[in-house]
Design an enzyme around this catalytic site. Sequence first.
Site, PDB file in Angstrom:
ATOM      1  CE  LYS A   1      24.505  36.810 -43.661  1.00 52.98           C
ATOM      2  NZ  LYS A   1      23.802  37.116 -44.725  1.00 52.98           N
TER       3      LYS A   1
ATOM      4  CE  LYS B   1      20.244  30.652 -40.616  1.00 50.74           C
ATOM      5  NZ  LYS B   1      20.098  31.950 -41.370  1.00 50.74           N
TER       6      LYS B   1
ATOM      7  CE  LYS C   1      20.025  30.857 -49.612  1.00 47.86           C
ATOM      8  NZ  LYS C   1      20.225  32.325 -50.024  1.00 47.86           N
TER       9      LYS C   1
HETATM   10  P1  TYM Z   1      17.941  33.871 -47.684  1.00 48.62           P
HETATM   11  O1  TYM Z   1      18.390  34.093 -49.020  1.00 48.62           O
HETATM   12  O2  TYM Z   1      19.053  34.010 -46.702  1.00 48.62           O
HETATM   13  O3  TYM Z   1      16.882  32.892 -47.264  1.00 48.62           O
HETATM   14  C1  TYM Z   1      15.874  32.843 -48.156  1.00 48.62           C
HETATM   15  C2  TYM Z   1      14.529  32.493 -47.402  1.00 48.62           C
HETATM   16  O4  TYM Z   1      14.897  30.996 -46.696  1.00 48.62           O
HETATM   17  C3  TYM Z   1      14.597  31.143 -45.188  1.00 48.62           C
HETATM   18  N1  TYM Z   1      15.682  30.153 -44.606  1.00 48.62           N
HETATM   19  C4  TYM Z   1      15.284  29.254 -43.702  1.00 48.62           C
HETATM   20  N2  TYM Z   1      14.051  28.646 -43.273  1.00 48.62           N
HETATM   21  C5  TYM Z   1      14.140  27.849 -42.355  1.00 48.62           C
HETATM   22  N3  TYM Z   1      14.965  27.187 -41.933  1.00 48.62           N
HETATM   23  C6  TYM Z   1      16.321  27.340 -42.250  1.00 48.62           C
HETATM   24  N4  TYM Z   1      17.429  26.919 -42.035  1.00 48.62           N
HETATM   25  C7  TYM Z   1      16.514  28.884 -43.314  1.00 48.62           C
HETATM   26  N5  TYM Z   1      17.458  29.215 -43.908  1.00 48.62           N
HETATM   27  C8  TYM Z   1      16.953  30.211 -44.594  1.00 48.62           C
HETATM   28  C9  TYM Z   1      14.797  32.553 -44.925  1.00 48.62           C
HETATM   29  O5  TYM Z   1      14.263  32.805 -43.804  1.00 48.62           O
HETATM   30  C10 TYM Z   1      14.212  33.461 -45.928  1.00 48.62           C
HETATM   31  O6  TYM Z   1      12.741  33.329 -46.092  1.00 48.62           O
HETATM   32  N6  TYM Z   1      17.122  38.553 -46.147  1.00 48.62           N
HETATM   33  C11 TYM Z   1      16.447  37.482 -46.835  1.00 48.62           C
HETATM   34  C12 TYM Z   1      16.230  37.880 -48.436  1.00 48.62           C
HETATM   35  C13 TYM Z   1      15.304  39.150 -48.762  1.00 48.62           C
HETATM   36  C14 TYM Z   1      14.005  39.257 -48.109  1.00 48.62           C
HETATM   37  C15 TYM Z   1      13.745  40.550 -48.667  1.00 48.62           C
HETATM   38  C16 TYM Z   1      12.967  38.337 -47.875  1.00 48.62           C
HETATM   39  C17 TYM Z   1      15.653  40.362 -49.107  1.00 48.62           C
HETATM   40  N7  TYM Z   1      14.762  41.197 -49.282  1.00 48.62           N
HETATM   41  C18 TYM Z   1      12.420  41.050 -48.639  1.00 48.62           C
HETATM   42  C19 TYM Z   1      11.888  38.886 -47.669  1.00 48.62           C
HETATM   43  C20 TYM Z   1      11.577  40.375 -48.333  1.00 48.62           C
HETATM   44  C21 TYM Z   1      17.393  36.447 -46.789  1.00 48.62           C
HETATM   45  O7  TYM Z   1      18.755  36.434 -46.331  1.00 48.62           O
HETATM   46  O8  TYM Z   1      17.087  35.337 -47.353  1.00 48.62           O
END
Ligand code: TYM
Length: 337
Positions: A118, A200, A203
């Site tokens: 990033k 991947k 968003k």
């Molecule tokens: P975020 O918002 O990027 O994504 C949310 C969840 O979706 C999963 N994900 C995917 N799974 C499969 N294929 C994909 N292409 C894909 N893109 C996203 C992510 O693995 C995630 O589970 N850092 C985290 C948010 C967070 C969090 C936490 C999660 C903040 N604090 C504490 C668990 C516990 C994140 O960026 O999610």
Amino acid sequence: MADGQKQRVFSGVQPTGKLHIGNYVGAIKQWAGIQDQYDTIFCVVDLHAVTIPEAIDPKQFRAKILEVAALYLACGIDPAKSTIFLQSHVPEHSEMTWLLNCLAPLGWLYRMTQFKSKAGTNESVGTGLLDYPVLMASDILLYDTNKVPVGEDQKQHIEFTRDLAQRVNTMFAGAKLVIPDPMIPPAGARVMGLDDATAKMSKSTAETRKGHAIGLLDTPAQIKKAIMSAQTDSENEARFDHAGPGVRNLLDLYEVLSGQDRAAIEAEFHGQGYGKLKKALVEVTIAALEPIQARYQELTGAQDYLGDILRQGAERARSIAAPTLARLRDAMGFVAP
Ligand code: TYM
């Protein structure tokens, strides 16, 4: 152990961009399925979203945060079973982050692949982006979390959380932070971009590239267009272990959304040309998203209801987070207020 005999689960999604099918099958779908088995806490991680401040439009941010909360409910997270709240409503997350910041080695943060990708070579990235994993560790550790259901891309952040908790426990014996385990689904843990199966589904990419992702609120026509134009190859291999990356991605999605086993899927689509697989995937995707979209529409007229759930959720979250933070403060030798 949390809530009598039940182990505790914590997870979250950032309110950035549009939630897509990867977020659903990688994370939220498994959350919905484990609510009876675990004490489940699901957070909209709005403080994480501001680590890329350029992507925040204050006029739209509030609506985006509430959209993600409503989508949790629409995807089957039941407020009678799970705690749902906004990260910024529980100030313990920020204080925990400060304490953990002082205990987290900088070298560990520089090694995080998500930061490297990033930040790139941009020297003006915010400090919060580097610190992102510490805020995430705080989210998890504040709730004495046992399991963290996430997609595969979050594995490194959970490893970091485990290492940091172990380090803190060694430095301050009274901290007694619980070491969490990742919970990665057997299928759908890494959904790839439909337009480019080497990257991947994300968003942020979906903001600029039509056909990259399937949004949870996309219309049937948009879903059809994205899947029918998804990247495949010139082979005829609809077998999980032999397919190229584009076809493998379609097969994986079909596996999670149809609930069929791999042998049955291969028997149906191998040697048939990819059009048949794509059409079937369009059907199961529309069928999976239809009820979610209908519930989401109902919730858009029920903002007070949503507000109440988030307030109650934050209250319960604080009642768990505050004692954990107090335990760490005490273990470090702070004076109790
Ligand atoms: P975020 O918002 O990027 O994504 C949310 C969840 O979706 C999963 N994900 C995917 N799974 C499969 N294929 C994909 N292409 C894909 N893109 C996203 C992510 O693995 C995630 O589970 N850092 C985290 C948010 C967070 C969090 C936490 C999660 C903040 N604090 C504490 C668990 C516990 C994140 O960026 O999610």
